[in-house]
Design a protein around this motif. Structure first.
Motif, PDB file in Angstrom:
ATOM      1  N   THR A 227       0.743  -1.341  -0.022  1.00  0.00           N
ATOM      2  CA  THR A 227      -0.049  -0.141  -0.099  1.00  0.00           C
ATOM      3  C   THR A 227       0.680   1.280   0.033  1.00  0.00           C
ATOM      4  OG1 THR A 227      -0.273  -0.101   2.366  1.00  0.00           O
ATOM      5  CG2 THR A 227      -1.901  -1.166   1.057  1.00  0.00           C
ATOM      6  N   THR A 228       2.084   1.152   0.280  1.00  0.00           N
ATOM      7  CA  THR A 228       2.860   2.465   0.295  1.00  0.00           C
ATOM      8  C   THR A 228       3.510   2.583  -1.121  1.00  0.00           C
ATOM      9  OG1 THR A 228       3.947   2.022   2.475  1.00  0.00           O
ATOM     10  CG2 THR A 228       5.050   3.414   1.082  1.00  0.00           C
ATOM     11  N   MET A 229       3.899   1.796  -1.572  1.00  0.00           N
ATOM     12  CA  MET A 229       4.410   1.895  -2.975  1.00  0.00           C
ATOM     13  C   MET A 229       3.374   2.126  -4.078  1.00  0.00           C
ATOM     14  SD  MET A 229       7.388   2.110  -2.737  1.00  0.00           S
ATOM     15  CE  MET A 229       7.556   2.429  -4.206  1.00  0.00           C
ATOM     16  N   ALA A 230       1.864   1.981  -3.820  1.00  0.00           N
ATOM     17  CA  ALA A 230       0.852   2.336  -4.396  1.00  0.00           C
ATOM     18  C   ALA A 230       0.353   3.601  -3.964  1.00  0.00           C
ATOM     19  CB  ALA A 230      -0.290   1.121  -4.288  1.00  0.00           C
ATOM     20  N   THR A 231       0.758   4.239  -3.143  1.00  0.00           N
ATOM     21  CA  THR A 231       0.373   5.601  -2.361  1.00  0.00           C
ATOM     22  C   THR A 231      -1.232   5.358  -2.062  1.00  0.00           C
ATOM     23  OG1 THR A 231      -0.145   6.533  -4.418  1.00  0.00           O
ATOM     24  CG2 THR A 231       2.076   6.998  -3.494  1.00  0.00           C
ATOM     25  N   GLY A 232      -1.444   4.174  -1.571  1.00  0.00           N
ATOM     26  CA  GLY A 232      -2.633   3.932  -1.095  1.00  0.00           C
ATOM     27  C   GLY A 232      -3.286   4.255   0.096  1.00  0.00           C
ATOM     28  N   GLY A 233      -2.417   3.742   1.326  1.00  0.00           N
ATOM     29  CA  GLY A 233      -2.529   4.027   2.443  1.00  0.00           C
ATOM     30  C   GLY A 233      -3.339   2.889   3.236  1.00  0.00           C
ATOM     31  N   PHE A 234      -3.777   1.884   2.742  1.00  0.00           N
ATOM     32  CA  PHE A 234      -4.656   0.920   3.529  1.00  0.00           C
ATOM     33  C   PHE A 234      -3.538   0.487   4.511  1.00  0.00           C
ATOM     34  CE2 PHE A 234      -8.285  -0.170   0.501  1.00  0.00           C
ATOM     35  CZ  PHE A 234      -9.204   0.958   1.022  1.00  0.00           C
ATOM     36  N   SER A 322       2.797  12.186   3.543  1.00  0.00           N
ATOM     37  CA  SER A 322       1.389  11.429   3.280  1.00  0.00           C
ATOM     38  C   SER A 322       0.445  12.086   2.275  1.00  0.00           C
ATOM     39  CB  SER A 322       0.919  10.942   4.570  1.00  0.00           C
ATOM     40  OG  SER A 322      -0.041   9.976   4.436  1.00  0.00           O
ATOM     41  N   LEU A 323       0.189  13.342   2.646  1.00  0.00           N
ATOM     42  CA  LEU A 323      -0.853  13.917   2.044  1.00  0.00           C
ATOM     43  C   LEU A 323      -0.297  14.490   0.559  1.00  0.00           C
ATOM     44  CD1 LEU A 323      -2.296  16.395   4.931  1.00  0.00           C
ATOM     45  CD2 LEU A 323      -3.218  14.227   3.864  1.00  0.00           C
ATOM     46  N   VAL A 324       0.822  14.891   0.439  1.00  0.00           N
ATOM     47  CA  VAL A 324       1.467  15.488  -0.982  1.00  0.00           C
ATOM     48  C   VAL A 324       1.570  14.000  -1.915  1.00  0.00           C
ATOM     49  CG1 VAL A 324       3.359  16.110  -2.244  1.00  0.00           C
ATOM     50  CG2 VAL A 324       2.660  17.438  -0.144  1.00  0.00           C
ATOM     51  N   THR A 325       1.772  13.099  -1.552  1.00  0.00           N
ATOM     52  CA  THR A 325       1.924  11.862  -2.338  1.00  0.00           C
ATOM     53  C   THR A 325       0.480  11.257  -2.221  1.00  0.00           C
ATOM     54  OG1 THR A 325       2.722  10.425  -0.565  1.00  0.00           O
ATOM     55  CG2 THR A 325       4.311  11.446  -1.748  1.00  0.00           C
ATOM     56  N   THR A 326      -0.363  11.617  -1.635  1.00  0.00           N
ATOM     57  CA  THR A 326      -1.924  11.169  -1.556  1.00  0.00           C
ATOM     58  C   THR A 326      -1.915   9.726  -1.265  1.00  0.00           C
ATOM     59  OG1 THR A 326      -1.863  10.140  -3.817  1.00  0.00           O
ATOM     60  CG2 THR A 326      -2.408  12.610  -3.599  1.00  0.00           C
ATOM     61  N   THR A 327      -0.928   9.376  -0.105  1.00  0.00           N
ATOM     62  CA  THR A 327      -0.927   7.789   0.181  1.00  0.00           C
ATOM     63  C   THR A 327      -1.797   7.997   1.362  1.00  0.00           C
ATOM     64  OG1 THR A 327       1.620   8.011  -0.081  1.00  0.00           O
ATOM     65  CG2 THR A 327       0.677   6.361   1.549  1.00  0.00           C
ATOM     66  N   GLY A 328      -1.969   8.805   2.336  1.00  0.00           N
ATOM     67  CA  GLY A 328      -3.180   8.723   3.186  1.00  0.00           C
ATOM     68  C   GLY A 328      -2.830   8.123   4.625  1.00  0.00           C
ATOM     69  N   TYR A 329      -1.613   7.654   4.842  1.00  0.00           N
ATOM     70  CA  TYR A 329      -1.478   7.052   6.201  1.00  0.00           C
ATOM     71  C   TYR A 329      -1.572   8.194   7.152  1.00  0.00           C
ATOM     72  CZ  TYR A 329       0.716   2.858   4.601  1.00  0.00           C
ATOM     73  OH  TYR A 329       1.170   1.452   3.771  1.00  0.00           O
ATOM     74  N   VAL A 330      -1.758   7.956   8.394  1.00  0.00           N
ATOM     75  CA  VAL A 330      -2.096   8.811   9.442  1.00  0.00           C
ATOM     76  C   VAL A 330      -1.146   8.564  10.351  1.00  0.00           C
ATOM     77  CG1 VAL A 330      -3.522   9.577  11.206  1.00  0.00           C
ATOM     78  CG2 VAL A 330      -4.349   9.250   8.697  1.00  0.00           C
ATOM     79  N   MET A 437     -14.849  15.596  -0.885  1.00  0.00           N
ATOM     80  CA  MET A 437     -14.627  15.811  -2.359  1.00  0.00           C
ATOM     81  C   MET A 437     -13.313  15.992  -2.634  1.00  0.00           C
ATOM     82  SD  MET A 437     -16.425  15.843  -4.998  1.00  0.00           S
ATOM     83  CE  MET A 437     -15.876  16.191  -6.942  1.00  0.00           C
ATOM     84  N   ALA A 438     -12.416  16.912  -1.800  1.00  0.00           N
ATOM     85  CA  ALA A 438     -11.270  17.110  -2.372  1.00  0.00           C
ATOM     86  C   ALA A 438     -10.439  15.763  -2.037  1.00  0.00           C
ATOM     87  CB  ALA A 438     -10.556  17.980  -1.038  1.00  0.00           C
ATOM     88  N   THR A 439     -10.504  15.021  -1.004  1.00  0.00           N
ATOM     89  CA  THR A 439      -9.852  13.641  -0.646  1.00  0.00           C
ATOM     90  C   THR A 439     -10.297  12.608  -1.902  1.00  0.00           C
ATOM     91  OG1 THR A 439      -9.205  12.166   0.937  1.00  0.00           O
ATOM     92  CG2 THR A 439     -11.569  12.677   0.920  1.00  0.00           C
ATOM     93  N   SER A 440     -11.426  12.593  -2.144  1.00  0.00           N
ATOM     94  CA  SER A 440     -11.985  11.580  -3.184  1.00  0.00           C
ATOM     95  C   SER A 440     -11.544  11.776  -4.461  1.00  0.00           C
ATOM     96  CB  SER A 440     -13.317  11.445  -3.215  1.00  0.00           C
ATOM     97  OG  SER A 440     -14.048  11.031  -1.960  1.00  0.00           O
ATOM     98  N   LEU A 441     -11.479  13.300  -5.130  1.00  0.00           N
ATOM     99  CA  LEU A 441     -10.972  13.510  -6.406  1.00  0.00           C
ATOM    100  C   LEU A 441      -9.543  13.365  -6.421  1.00  0.00           C
ATOM    101  CD1 LEU A 441     -12.110  14.674  -8.914  1.00  0.00           C
ATOM    102  CD2 LEU A 441     -11.878  16.945  -7.926  1.00  0.00           C
ATOM    103  N   GLY A 442      -9.098  13.608  -5.342  1.00  0.00           N
ATOM    104  CA  GLY A 442      -7.550  13.672  -5.272  1.00  0.00           C
ATOM    105  C   GLY A 442      -6.867  12.438  -4.995  1.00  0.00           C
ATOM    106  N   ASN A 443      -7.801  11.331  -4.801  1.00  0.00           N
ATOM    107  CA  ASN A 443      -7.323  10.016  -4.159  1.00  0.00           C
ATOM    108  C   ASN A 443      -6.347  10.003  -3.010  1.00  0.00           C
ATOM    109  OD1 ASN A 443      -7.026   9.328  -7.747  1.00  0.00           O
ATOM    110  ND2 ASN A 443      -8.869   8.778  -6.255  1.00  0.00           N
ATOM    111  N   VAL A 444      -6.769  10.543  -1.946  1.00  0.00           N
ATOM    112  CA  VAL A 444      -5.826  11.016  -0.878  1.00  0.00           C
ATOM    113  C   VAL A 444      -6.009   9.770   0.078  1.00  0.00           C
ATOM    114  CG1 VAL A 444      -4.828  12.408   0.794  1.00  0.00           C
ATOM    115  CG2 VAL A 444      -5.488  13.145  -1.267  1.00  0.00           C
ATOM    116  N   GLY A 445      -7.449   9.816   0.806  1.00  0.00           N
ATOM    117  CA  GLY A 445      -8.103   9.223   1.657  1.00  0.00           C
ATOM    118  C   GLY A 445      -8.552   9.750   3.027  1.00  0.00           C
ATOM    119  N   PRO A 446      -7.846  10.397   4.022  1.00  0.00           N
ATOM    120  CA  PRO A 446      -8.276  11.309   4.892  1.00  0.00           C
ATOM    121  C   PRO A 446      -8.540  12.595   4.515  1.00  0.00           C
ATOM    122  CG  PRO A 446      -6.064  11.063   5.185  1.00  0.00           C
ATOM    123  CD  PRO A 446      -6.378  10.211   4.204  1.00  0.00           C
TER     124      PRO A 446
END
Length: 494
Positions: A227-234, A322-330, A437-446
């Motif tokens: 999930t890190t290399m995918a910039t996914g954040g799960f 995390s936010l700039v890369t749209t990974t979304g880890y917290v 809307m911002a996090t979904s359109l940008g594929n960020v997560g949080p």
């Protein structure tokens, strides 16, 4: 000249995609077996997907007496077929990708299963699971794998095997590859896709090994590497990265940052072509942005909250990357810092990392072109007769590229505003509407509001989840790829 859409290669490619997805589902069976869980959900889901792939493949077989289907050697994907393949492939992937959740009862509601799958495939990382740690390990692995599949784009992998199908894939690669540029590492598009995936797989394996050595369990190391290399954040933990010690968080920072770098630049780095690497204006802007904002956050958090300097730096760097890369880890609740820092974090939801990376968002290169051209416009006002071109990486940026980027930025902003209004009409408050809307359109997560870093999306209504699922796909496929299908120009025969 009338040109009908050729559905033969579309069906062929989707069948191969479903075959790959089905086989990938089965890679989770060993985890289920090892942890004493039922292997049937993944087994049946994979079997269903592979069966559908086989049926679709058989329908595209050319019979000796059938002259209506083109010969493989004569097939080349044009723009229309390329965009249709991408849109229909993602529809097929999320439709079958949610089967493990439904078959297992982990997410028995179709809307929830669809949302979780779309969030995974688009690498958004928004989740409807309220307690992740009690979920079956085999299904958590599949959940992480959906992000890894979507990270580089399963379409690009298929481009690498197009020669086996007799199909040319340049148009498909252009439709799927993230970002406004398509720097090619090799003249043949299939070779480019292979090199991208070798880098992607190599970094994933490297991160998994490093995380394991640093103290993660093998299962968690595998999941977080995916999930890190995918910039996914799960994550496999309810507290996300905050559940791990500082060393683990620093490792995640490094690999999140690498995942946000243009893969062409990573390739040049592996080849030690450093002079070409440092010609990238986008890379310089990316590094500068992360460093400056992280240091600013560090100073503010340390001064205002009294948190120890090292933790202030770590939390700041982690959340910015995390936010700039749209990974979304917290690793910390950034909405609890100060209103000004929360606002900056909200702005970071729009930036995205480098084009040609697995990150979502607008991408730094688009922002760079916008600000550079806006600055030059002042100079053009003073010298109206002068020809003042915009240069990036030492080269002049063509006017059509600038126009395309400006159109993208305007359309992105319009979609954000319209989407926020729709969400507010569906019952969300202002802050949650703009945050979701911002996090979904940008594929960020949080995001912010009711979908902040310590919240999830489980409480949202079904219409909201369905709308956000569509928004996530639109954002992942760079807006134009999806919205072009809704224009009359796409369906005209001439």
């Amino acid at each position: 000249m009338h040109q009908l859409i050729n559905f033969w290669p579309i069906a062929r490619v989707i069948s191969v995609l479903l075959l790959i997805i089905g086989m990938m589902m089965w890679t989770g069976i060993p985890f289920s077996a090892y942890y004493g869980e039922s292997v049937l959900p993944l087994l049946y889901a994979g079997l269903t997907t592979i069966t559908a792939a086989g049926i679709l493949w058989l329908t595209t077989q050319r019979r000796p007496s059938d002259d209506t289907l083109p010969r493989p050697a004569d097939v080349n994907i044009r723009k229309r077929e390329g965009y249709l393949i991408v849109a229909l492939s993602w529809t097929a992937m999320v439709s079958f990708g949610m089967l493990p959740y439904l078959y297992s009862g982990m997410l028995p509601d179709v809307v929830d299963a669809l949302f979780e799958t779309v969030s995974g495939m688009t690498t958004t990382g928004a989740s409807v699971l309220t307690d992740i740690e009690i979920q079956p390990r085999g299904l958590l692995y599949w959940r992480s794998l959906t992000q890894w599949i979507g990270g580089m784009g399963i379409i690009v992998l298929t481009v690498a095997i197009f020669p086996l199908l007799g199909i040319g894939g340049i148009e498909l690669f252009a439709a799927e590859a993230p970002g406004p540029t398509s720097d090619k590492l090799h003249p043949r598009i299939s070779e480019t896709a292979k090199r991208l995936w070798f880098i992607y797989v190599g970094l994933t394996v490297a991160e998994g090994i490093v995380l394991f050595v640093a103290g993660m369990s093998p299962f968690e190391a595998i999941n977080h590497a995916l999930t890190t290399m995918a910039t996914g954040g799960f994550s496999t933990r309810n507290a996300s990265a905050a559940a791990f010690p500082p060393l683990i968080q620093y490792i995640l920072i490094v690999f999140m940052f690498l995942a946000g770098v243009n893969y062409t630049v990573l390739y040049l780095s592996l080849k030690r072509r450093w002079s070409e690497v440092w010609q990238s204006d986008e890379l310089k802007a990316y590094i500068g942005l992360v460093v400056v904002v992280s240091l600013f956050f560090t100073g503010r958090i340390w001064y205002i909250t009294g948190v120890p300097l090292e933790q202030s730096f770590r939390d700041s760097m982690f959340q910015v990357v995390s936010l700039v890369t749209t990974t979304g880890y917290v690793s910390a609740d950034y909405t609890s810092w100060t209103p000004s820092l929360t606002m900056i974090c909200f702005v970071l939801l729009f930036l995205g990392a480098c084009a040609g990376s697995t990150a979502g968002g607008i991408k730094i290169i688009r922002n760079l072109v916008f600000f550079k051209n806006s600055f030059l416009e002042f100079k053009r006002i003073i010298h109206p007769q002068a020809i003042i071109p915009l240069r990036l990486n030492g080269q002049i940026v063509p006017g059509r590229i600038i126009t395309h980027i400006f159109n993208f930025l305007l359309l992105y902003l319009i979609l954000f505003v319209i989407g926020s209004v729709v969400l507010s009409m569906l019952g969300l408050d202002f802050q949650t509407s703009v945050g979701a809307m911002a996090t979904s359109l940008g594929n960020v997560g949080p995001g912010i509001g009711g979908v902040g870093p310590v919240d999830n999306f489980a409480w949202l209504s079904d219409p909201v989840k369905l709308f956000l699922s569509f928004v996530m796909i639109v954002g992942r496929l760079e807006i134009f790829t999806v919205l072009v299908l809704f224009t009359p120009y796409f369906w005209r025969l001439n």
